[in-house]
Scaffold this active site. Structure first.
Site, PDB file in Angstrom:
ATOM      1  N   ASP A 267      79.190  -0.877   2.393  1.00 19.97           N
ATOM      2  CA  ASP A 267      80.575  -0.313   3.068  1.00 19.97           C
ATOM      3  C   ASP A 267      81.049   0.661   1.931  1.00 19.97           C
ATOM      4  O   ASP A 267      82.360   0.902   1.904  1.00 19.97           O
ATOM      5  CB  ASP A 267      81.586  -1.339   3.251  1.00 19.97           C
ATOM      6  CG  ASP A 267      81.589  -1.476   4.736  1.00 19.97           C
ATOM      7  OD1 ASP A 267      80.522  -0.808   5.511  1.00 19.97           O
ATOM      8  OD2 ASP A 267      82.352  -2.168   5.522  1.00 19.97           O
ATOM      9  N   ASP A 326      77.734 -13.008  -0.289  1.00 21.52           N
ATOM     10  CA  ASP A 326      78.594 -12.042  -0.955  1.00 21.52           C
ATOM     11  C   ASP A 326      77.838 -11.553  -2.182  1.00 21.52           C
ATOM     12  O   ASP A 326      77.031 -11.986  -2.941  1.00 21.52           O
ATOM     13  CB  ASP A 326      79.864 -12.486  -1.347  1.00 21.52           C
ATOM     14  CG  ASP A 326      80.890 -12.816  -0.255  1.00 21.52           C
ATOM     15  OD1 ASP A 326      80.400 -12.249   0.879  1.00 21.52           O
ATOM     16  OD2 ASP A 326      81.894 -13.085  -0.176  1.00 21.52           O
ATOM     17  N   ASP A 420      85.768 -15.655   7.973  1.00 24.15           N
ATOM     18  CA  ASP A 420      84.994 -16.839   8.032  1.00 24.15           C
ATOM     19  C   ASP A 420      85.539 -18.092   8.620  1.00 24.15           C
ATOM     20  O   ASP A 420      84.818 -18.672   9.190  1.00 24.15           O
ATOM     21  CB  ASP A 420      84.629 -17.112   6.449  1.00 24.15           C
ATOM     22  CG  ASP A 420      85.806 -17.043   5.795  1.00 24.15           C
ATOM     23  OD1 ASP A 420      86.899 -16.735   6.481  1.00 24.15           O
ATOM     24  OD2 ASP A 420      85.675 -16.891   4.434  1.00 24.15           O
TER      25      ASP A 420
END
Length: 687
Positions: A267, A326, A420
């Site tokens: 992103d 991540d 999450d």
């Protein structure tokens, strides 16, 4: 034959004639002991019982001098620290050198400022009254008659004492009592969790897969060996520092290449970063790894929108599980084999979460304190909830989901900043079970600057309140047991996400300093010192090597209560700051040894520069607008923390008049802690 001197014989002769002296054994100046040798019985009779033990005064004097030297070292260290703090105050608050103020304004800051003004006025008033002997204690308030009142100032002070005793103290004491009850309830919950962790350790409880490997299960069923199809997602945004190590770690996973696909979900809005990540993906694709690069033009929904977009691809339908990492997470090569095996023959299992391990936990004081908190979170909270409830909050990374569980629960939603936790709650309401693997670890990185940590904590504490507002009706009407509903509402959300930051901030940062100026309302010492110390010991138990940091940990947690309280209120009442999403700044350390490699690489690059590069650098014009000057290191000044620091320090001065030892020391050290954080003196500086 030469005569040899017999030392032991000489020693025995000397001991018979003279009293045996004291021998001081000093292997270490900080660890010394006395060894006393008894003299003969006849000598003891002659010298008397009062002379049975002799001490070598000279040796003892050296020991005392060493102790004095050690004490002087500590005093010198404290003096240097105090001088450094004063220098930082002068540079950053008075001269404002290299600082940037926190731009965001809030009602909370205005309230703290109002309390600070009140404290300053009351301190001057109380000092004046104390000098004239007009001081009234909390236990005995004497309102003098009209004849006893001397002058206008005396009458004003008497009126103030009457007003605070009858109108201010009762509501303040009631609020304090409510916070104390909440504090005890939350402490009881923490004790229960710790006892559950002890029970797990004693009984050796841990998740055990029904089959040890996929090959074993297939052989028993006389079927060809087959690994399930696994999708691996690496969401990232401007992760220039860590993209290489995260992609490289995933590429080393021990899993059949034709049974896994890696999605790099970028992103980034920085063109250079996009190009670098594309090149890294292409490099691994050429090495035979099935890897794809995805970039969204519109970054809607942040991480949740990124994951949702990736799951909408047609080719995802052929995959059974999805592992999420991540950008700063580095799984071990056997990660998939240790996690996905738990799904086999366990159709109700929706999520397997592993524990985080940190490559920079010893980098600075801030990372050490974070390590204490997260060790307790994984060792106690996640493990206990997973073992006894089959439910816990998904940590957003280092976990494997059954794709069917995600789809059955509605998939990723962009309605909160804690996507999450959102998907975990919805999956739990749909009957899916979770497993936490405490003995499987995934390397990651802790925020090293206070600014990054503060933004992270704000998101982590505002999001749950947003989610609570949204999912409360679903919890009430869900087809799960009443016990699970009560656990979600009262324990998971209210007690641990709302009550904890509320009482922590209100009790220790607002009520306690106010009781110094309204002494008719009182907080007992066990609330201020003893119970928090016990709770801190429980928090630090999963990381016993961090025991020396117990006092900084206790003070820092109270300091962070301001950020957590503000975030909780923002999420609960849907303020604008509740929807802030700032990517946590990474440094890019895959291991401690990489620091050495980084320095060597930088030195090598400097040596290999050509002479033309050097000439260009020397002949460059500082006024050239095309040449951007390097940004200096700056520090942020946090207004709420600074205002609370002065409020607590003023209250500490006021407590001296009441001779309240525990209250004074707590206010003093807590005020200094707020001052250090407010001046951005903890962790790394921010650029």
């Amino acid at each position: 034959m030469p005569h040899h001197f017999d030392f032991m014989e000489w020693w025995r002769n000397q001991s018979a004639v003279h009293g045996t002296p004291v021998v001081v054994k000093m292997e270490n100046p900080d660890n010394w002991s006395m060894l006393e040798l008894q003299s003969s019985a006849s000598e003891q009779t002659l010298q008397g019982t009062d002379k049975e033990r002799h001490k070598n005064a000279k040796q003892l004097t050296w020991v005392l001098l060493l102790r004095a030297h050690q004490a002087a070292g500590w005093l010198s260290w404290l003096a240097q620290g105090f001088y450094g703090l004063l220098s930082a105050i002068k540079r950053r608050l008075i001269f404002r050198e290299g600082v940037a103020y926190e731009s965001q304004k809030s009602r909370l800051l205005s309230t703290i400022k109002a309390l600070l003004v009140f404290a300053i006025i009351m301190l001057g008033f109380e000092l004046m009254a104390h000098s004239k002997g007009w001081y009234f204690t909390a236990k005995h308030v004497h309102i003098p008659d009209a004849e006893e009142i001397e002058g206008l100032v005396h009458s004003i002070y008497v009126t103030w004492v009457f007003f605070r005793a009858n109108y201010l103290a009762p509501p303040l004491q009631s609020l304090a009592n409510v916070c104390i009850v909440l504090f005890l309830v939350q402490s009881l919950d923490r004790i229960t969790q710790c006892l559950g962790c002890v029970y797990i350790k004693m009984k050796g409880i841990k998740p055990v897969p029904k089959v040890l490997s996929f090959e074993e299960g297939d052989v028993e069923k006389s079927q060809p060996c087959s690994y399930p199809m696994v999708l691996i997602q690496i969401p990232m945004c401007n992760e220039k520092e860590v993209y290489q190590q995260s992609i490289g770690a995933v590429a080393q996973l021990d899993w059949p290449r034709d049974r896994m696909l890696v999605q790099v979900l970028d992103d980034s809005d920085d063109k250079e970063t996009q190009m670098l990540i594309r090149e890294e993906v292409l490099k691994w694709h050429q090495k035979g790894l099935r890897i794809l690069y995805r970039h969204r033009l519109i970054r809607a929904g942040y991480k949740a929108g990124n994951l949702k977009s990736a799951m909408s691809c047609d080719y995802v339908r052929g995959y059974d599980f999805v592992a999420i990492f991540d950008a700063d997470f580095q799984p071990q090569p056997d990660f998939l084999k240790q996690t996905i095996v738990h799904f086999k023959d366990n159709e109700d299992l929706g999520l397997v979460q592993v524990r985080w391990a940190f490559v920079n936990k010893d980098e600075n004081l801030l990372t050490r304190l974070q390590y204490i908190n997260l060790s307790y979170h994984f060792e106690v909270e996640q493990q206990v909830n997973g073992a006894f409830l089959n439910f816990f909050g998904f940590n957003g990374t280092a976990g494997v989901w059954r794709i069917k569980a995600l789809e059955d629960s509605g998939g990723w939603l962009e309605r909160t900043t804690v996507e999450d936790m959102d998907i975990a709650v919805r999956a739990h309401l749909n009957g899916w079970k979770f497993i936490f693997l405490n003995d499987v670890k995934c390397l990651c990185e802790l925020p090293e600057s206070f600014e990054a940590y503060r933004k992270q904590q704000h998101r982590w504490h505002s999001g749950p309140m947003q989610l609570f507002r949204l999912c409360l009706p679903n919890i009430i009407f869900a087809k799960i047991s009443a016990w699970k509903k009560a656990n979600l509402i009262f324990l998971f959300f209210l007690l641990r996400k709302l009550i904890l930051p509320f009482y922590s901030f209100t009790l220790f940062c607002i009520i306690l300093p106010l009781t110094m100026f309204i002494p008719e309302a009182h907080l007992p010492s066990w609330v201020i010192c003893y119970v928090p110390a016990v709770m801190s010991l429980m928090n630090i138990a999963p990381s016993p090597k961090s025991l020396p940091f117990i006092v900084p940990y206790l003070l820092f947690e109270n300091t962070m209560s301001v950020t957590k309280f503000h975030a909780m209120v923002s999420g609960l009442f849907q303020l604008s700051s509740a929807y802030e999403w700032v990517v946590t700044k990474k440094v890019g350390r895959s291991s401690e040894t990489d620091l050495v490699g980084l320095v060597e690489k930088e030195a090598e690059s400097k040596l290999n520069r050509t002479s033309s590069d050097l000439e260009l650098e020397v002949s460059s014009n500082d006024d050239d607008p095309l040449i951007k000057p390097k940004k200096g290191r700056v520090n942020k000044l946090y207004k709420k923390e600074l205002a609370l620091a002065f409020l607590l320090l003023i209250a500490a001065v006021r407590s001296l008049l009441s001779v309240q030892g525990v209250h004074f020391y707590f206010l003093l050290f807590q005020g200094i802690s707020f001052l250090l954080v407010g001046l951005d003196l903890i962790g790394e500086q921010v650029s």
